[in-house]
Each structure stands twice: as C-alpha cells, then as structure tokens.
Design a protein around this motif. Sequence first.
Motif, PDB file in Angstrom:
ATOM      1  N   PHE A   1       8.687  -0.606  -4.098  1.00 50.81           N
ATOM      2  CA  PHE A   1       8.622   0.449  -4.780  1.00 50.81           C
ATOM      3  C   PHE A   1       9.531   0.460  -5.873  1.00 50.81           C
ATOM      4  O   PHE A   1       9.197   1.408  -6.957  1.00 50.81           O
ATOM      5  CB  PHE A   1       9.022   1.438  -3.500  1.00 50.81           C
ATOM      6  CG  PHE A   1       9.159   2.956  -4.235  1.00 50.81           C
ATOM      7  CD1 PHE A   1       8.113   3.751  -4.381  1.00 50.81           C
ATOM      8  CD2 PHE A   1      10.415   3.459  -4.200  1.00 50.81           C
ATOM      9  CE1 PHE A   1       8.354   4.881  -4.910  1.00 50.81           C
ATOM     10  CE2 PHE A   1      10.684   4.675  -4.693  1.00 50.81           C
ATOM     11  CZ  PHE A   1       9.282   5.302  -5.190  1.00 50.81           C
ATOM     12  N   ASN A   2      10.650  -0.099  -5.714  1.00 51.80           N
ATOM     13  CA  ASN A   2      11.592  -0.038  -6.748  1.00 51.80           C
ATOM     14  C   ASN A   2      11.025  -0.840  -7.961  1.00 51.80           C
ATOM     15  O   ASN A   2      11.105  -0.221  -9.151  1.00 51.80           O
ATOM     16  CB  ASN A   2      12.905  -0.758  -6.324  1.00 51.80           C
ATOM     17  CG  ASN A   2      13.993  -0.921  -7.719  1.00 51.80           C
ATOM     18  OD1 ASN A   2      14.262  -0.063  -8.227  1.00 51.80           O
ATOM     19  ND2 ASN A   2      14.147  -2.060  -7.954  1.00 51.80           N
ATOM     20  N   SER A   3      10.277  -1.796  -7.936  1.00 49.81           N
ATOM     21  CA  SER A   3       9.619  -2.636  -9.116  1.00 49.81           C
ATOM     22  C   SER A   3       8.487  -1.923  -9.661  1.00 49.81           C
ATOM     23  O   SER A   3       8.426  -1.747 -10.877  1.00 49.81           O
ATOM     24  CB  SER A   3       9.075  -3.890  -8.594  1.00 49.81           C
ATOM     25  OG  SER A   3      10.166  -4.774  -8.248  1.00 49.81           O
ATOM     26  N   MET A   4       7.719  -1.177  -8.669  1.00 47.70           N
ATOM     27  CA  MET A   4       6.725  -0.279  -9.118  1.00 47.70           C
ATOM     28  C   MET A   4       7.160   0.960 -10.148  1.00 47.70           C
ATOM     29  O   MET A   4       6.519   1.302 -11.030  1.00 47.70           O
ATOM     30  CB  MET A   4       5.734   0.022  -8.105  1.00 47.70           C
ATOM     31  CG  MET A   4       4.763  -1.006  -7.516  1.00 47.70           C
ATOM     32  SD  MET A   4       3.725  -0.135  -6.064  1.00 47.70           S
ATOM     33  CE  MET A   4       2.970  -1.505  -5.791  1.00 47.70           C
ATOM     34  N   MET A   5       8.233   1.514  -9.811  1.00 44.63           N
ATOM     35  CA  MET A   5       8.920   2.750 -10.467  1.00 44.63           C
ATOM     36  C   MET A   5       9.041   2.222 -11.776  1.00 44.63           C
ATOM     37  O   MET A   5       9.521   3.264 -12.817  1.00 44.63           O
ATOM     38  CB  MET A   5      10.076   3.167  -9.805  1.00 44.63           C
ATOM     39  CG  MET A   5       9.356   4.072  -8.374  1.00 44.63           C
ATOM     40  SD  MET A   5       8.292   5.409  -8.631  1.00 44.63           S
ATOM     41  CE  MET A   5       9.273   6.419  -9.875  1.00 44.63           C
ATOM     42  N   ARG A   6       9.664   0.795 -12.254  1.00 43.43           N
ATOM     43  CA  ARG A   6      10.098   0.494 -13.482  1.00 43.43           C
ATOM     44  C   ARG A   6       8.948  -0.025 -14.216  1.00 43.43           C
ATOM     45  O   ARG A   6       9.166  -0.258 -15.376  1.00 43.43           O
ATOM     46  CB  ARG A   6      10.949  -0.827 -12.996  1.00 43.43           C
ATOM     47  CG  ARG A   6      12.456  -0.388 -12.388  1.00 43.43           C
ATOM     48  CD  ARG A   6      13.249  -1.633 -11.875  1.00 43.43           C
ATOM     49  NE  ARG A   6      13.414  -2.354 -13.078  1.00 43.43           N
ATOM     50  CZ  ARG A   6      13.965  -3.769 -12.914  1.00 43.43           C
ATOM     51  NH1 ARG A   6      14.093  -4.283 -11.728  1.00 43.43           N
ATOM     52  NH2 ARG A   6      14.143  -4.618 -14.012  1.00 43.43           N
ATOM     53  N   ILE A   7       7.657  -0.024 -13.755  1.00 39.91           N
ATOM     54  CA  ILE A   7       6.418  -0.347 -14.867  1.00 39.91           C
ATOM     55  C   ILE A   7       6.408   0.728 -15.627  1.00 39.91           C
ATOM     56  O   ILE A   7       6.134   2.087 -15.449  1.00 39.91           O
ATOM     57  CB  ILE A   7       5.283  -0.465 -13.739  1.00 39.91           C
ATOM     58  CG1 ILE A   7       5.522  -1.597 -12.856  1.00 39.91           C
ATOM     59  CG2 ILE A   7       4.138  -0.722 -14.570  1.00 39.91           C
ATOM     60  CD1 ILE A   7       4.523  -1.860 -11.784  1.00 39.91           C
TER      61      ILE A   7
ATOM     62  N   THR B   1       0.752  -1.220   0.025  1.00 42.85           N
ATOM     63  CA  THR B   1       0.134  -0.138   0.183  1.00 42.85           C
ATOM     64  C   THR B   1       0.816   1.196  -0.036  1.00 42.85           C
ATOM     65  O   THR B   1       0.549   2.355  -0.893  1.00 42.85           O
ATOM     66  CB  THR B   1      -0.892  -0.019   1.280  1.00 42.85           C
ATOM     67  OG1 THR B   1      -1.534  -1.164   1.286  1.00 42.85           O
ATOM     68  CG2 THR B   1      -1.851   1.325   1.054  1.00 42.85           C
ATOM     69  N   VAL B   2       1.979   1.208   0.762  1.00 39.07           N
ATOM     70  CA  VAL B   2       2.776   2.488   0.960  1.00 39.07           C
ATOM     71  C   VAL B   2       3.630   2.599  -0.447  1.00 39.07           C
ATOM     72  O   VAL B   2       3.557   3.742  -1.070  1.00 39.07           O
ATOM     73  CB  VAL B   2       3.852   2.274   2.165  1.00 39.07           C
ATOM     74  CG1 VAL B   2       4.710   3.344   2.126  1.00 39.07           C
ATOM     75  CG2 VAL B   2       3.065   2.284   3.386  1.00 39.07           C
ATOM     76  N   ALA B   3       3.925   1.557  -0.980  1.00 39.30           N
ATOM     77  CA  ALA B   3       4.698   1.565  -2.167  1.00 39.30           C
ATOM     78  C   ALA B   3       3.862   1.837  -3.213  1.00 39.30           C
ATOM     79  O   ALA B   3       4.022   3.024  -3.883  1.00 39.30           O
ATOM     80  CB  ALA B   3       5.439   0.241  -2.377  1.00 39.30           C
ATOM     81  N   TYR B   4       2.745   1.384  -3.463  1.00 39.55           N
ATOM     82  CA  TYR B   4       1.720   1.939  -4.431  1.00 39.55           C
ATOM     83  C   TYR B   4       1.444   3.420  -4.244  1.00 39.55           C
ATOM     84  O   TYR B   4       1.309   4.185  -5.452  1.00 39.55           O
ATOM     85  CB  TYR B   4       0.459   1.038  -4.337  1.00 39.55           C
ATOM     86  CG  TYR B   4      -0.438   1.365  -5.278  1.00 39.55           C
ATOM     87  CD1 TYR B   4      -0.600   0.847  -6.511  1.00 39.55           C
ATOM     88  CD2 TYR B   4      -1.712   2.264  -4.930  1.00 39.55           C
ATOM     89  CE1 TYR B   4      -1.495   1.159  -7.508  1.00 39.55           C
ATOM     90  CE2 TYR B   4      -2.694   2.616  -5.792  1.00 39.55           C
ATOM     91  CZ  TYR B   4      -2.502   2.031  -7.121  1.00 39.55           C
ATOM     92  OH  TYR B   4      -3.592   2.209  -8.183  1.00 39.55           O
ATOM     93  N   PHE B   5       1.180   3.959  -3.228  1.00 34.87           N
ATOM     94  CA  PHE B   5       1.049   5.269  -2.837  1.00 34.87           C
ATOM     95  C   PHE B   5       2.239   6.291  -3.243  1.00 34.87           C
ATOM     96  O   PHE B   5       1.918   7.043  -3.911  1.00 34.87           O
ATOM     97  CB  PHE B   5       0.505   5.682  -1.374  1.00 34.87           C
ATOM     98  CG  PHE B   5       0.450   7.174  -1.091  1.00 34.87           C
ATOM     99  CD1 PHE B   5      -0.802   7.841  -1.434  1.00 34.87           C
ATOM    100  CD2 PHE B   5       1.373   7.736  -0.492  1.00 34.87           C
ATOM    101  CE1 PHE B   5      -0.947   9.064  -1.230  1.00 34.87           C
ATOM    102  CE2 PHE B   5       1.302   9.201  -0.180  1.00 34.87           C
ATOM    103  CZ  PHE B   5       0.262   9.856  -0.573  1.00 34.87           C
ATOM    104  N   LEU B   6       3.256   5.978  -2.965  1.00 37.82           N
ATOM    105  CA  LEU B   6       4.487   6.407  -3.426  1.00 37.82           C
ATOM    106  C   LEU B   6       4.676   6.538  -4.836  1.00 37.82           C
ATOM    107  O   LEU B   6       5.195   7.522  -5.521  1.00 37.82           O
ATOM    108  CB  LEU B   6       5.767   5.952  -2.645  1.00 37.82           C
ATOM    109  CG  LEU B   6       5.809   6.221  -1.069  1.00 37.82           C
ATOM    110  CD1 LEU B   6       7.033   5.660  -0.450  1.00 37.82           C
ATOM    111  CD2 LEU B   6       5.670   7.564  -0.718  1.00 37.82           C
TER     112      LEU B   6
END
Length: 301
Positions: free
Chosen positions: A191-197, A103-108
């Motif tokens: 968070f690192n994986s989400m930023m690479r999407i 949840t935190v990583a998705y929000f960031l």
Amino acid sequence: MKVATRPMLARWMSHGLPAWVQATPYTLVFLLFFIIPLGLIVAVSFWDATEYELIPAFTPKNYINTFEGCGNLAEPCVTFTTYLSTLKFCFLAWLSTLLIGFTVAYFLAFHVRSTAMQTALFVLCTIPFWTSNVIRMISWVPLLGRNGLVNDALVGSGLASQPQEWLLFSSFSVVLAFVHLFTIFMVVPIFNSMMRIDRSLIEAALDAGASSWQILWNVIVPLSRTGIIIGSIFVITIVMGDFVTIGVMGGQQIASVGKIIQVQTSYLQFPLAAANAVILLAVVLMIIWALTKLVDIRKEL
C-alpha cells in the motif's frame, strides 16, 4: 580547555552533531540486541553438552548430528524432510498473503478516494492485531472442528456426507492461520508503494489506450516491486521460524524447523538447538539475498 571546547560546541550547535555521534546510540542497540546474541548462539552451537551440563568446547558434532543420514539420496534425512515441509508452508503462506495483500492494497490505493475512508479501512485491517495471536488461532477451532460451524453447514446442506477432518489440525489449517496472522505484513508495504505511484503515469497509459489489466501488469506491479519484496521478506522470515502456529493449528503433528528448535530447547539440548538455529538463519539469509537481487531496496526507498 574551556576556550577550546566552546568553539567546538558552537560548531555542533550550528552544523549539527557529527555523523558518528548520531550513529552511536543505534550502533550500541544493534550490538547489544543483535550482534552479541547472534554471536552467542553461534558460539553455543559449537559447544558440547551432557545430560547435566554445557561444556564450552569447540566441536562440530552438533552440525554433524543435524545432517546425520543426509548422504543417502534414496531416503531423505529428517532435516531435509523438515526443511522441505517448512519451505512448503512458507511458499503457500507467501503466495496467499501476496495475492490477498496486493488486492487489498490495490483497492485501498486506487478505488478508495477519501483519505478518511482509507484510514478507516486501514485501521479495520489492523483490528485482528488487537488480540493475541494464540487467541486468533484458537478462534478457528469452533469454525473448522469436526463439530464446528463449517462442518455443520457442509453436512446440513448435503455438500458432504460426513464431517471433513482435513479442515482442522492439518496443513490447510496451518496455512489458513498464517494467512490470517500475517497478511497485514504484506498489505502495509505494498500500500505504501502504491500510494507513491505518480497517478499521471496511469492517466498517460489510459490515454495511450491501455486496458485495465495492461496498466496493472505493466505500470502498477513494476512500481510496487519494492513493497512486494519488503512484504515478502516480512512474511518469509516470520513463517520460517514459526513454531506456535504450526503447533496449535497442526495439532502438534506437523514438523517444522522452528518446532524442532523449540523441542530441543525444552529438552535443554541448547547446543543442538543453536546449531539448528544457525542453519535456519543461513537459509533465511539466502532467501532474503535472492529477493533483494530483484530490486535495490535502499535505492527505491
């Protein structure tokens, strides 16, 4: 000899050092700080011991003593019960940190547009790590204790007729401390994986009429698998071997594999403690092996 050396140095300078030369320092560090200590632990696990000395001899009695009484299925042995308790805490901590960390990583990653604000909020998540783990655990005592702030609020508001004993020195407080201490290990890789999407994938899903939940479940979660697995490995390996958190937040009343090893070491039962450590390592490696089967981490990275 000098004539032969100069062309070799020239080749190294132009093409870089050979791979084996570059890998040598890392190999030495790996051997010195991982392979050799692990080999010593395995060796000591087969030693004999008396009240006064360690006897370097090959004997399986430490492993036999560890699993003593485990053949009776009707009454689980101490080792089996302790591993079940440790796995229970591990699962609850993993599930809680995964939900909060995702949840935190998705929000960031998707709701904070400014890079500066992302950095500021990310640093805010790391502030608890600026203090000792023990201090952070002790900080829960005045909140959850019998005369703590939470019990005073519950009794004062009429939600409880008396202070709740299960808030502190219980399984609840142990899991709460694990979540407090280790959620950041889940936030960072996810968070690192989400930023690479690729954001164009999300735009394409929106154009196709997908809802927010469909995008989350069918696009973001699959593409964040690598971060989820890496974060899971971090949390599981730390929780499985932890004994300080369970000792402090459990009031020295809750058993875990790490706690047993710590007690055996304090009583100088090093061969028995080493045998338990080897068994714990085998269990953790099996869990990691199962997790890595879900995604090829080396390929994804």
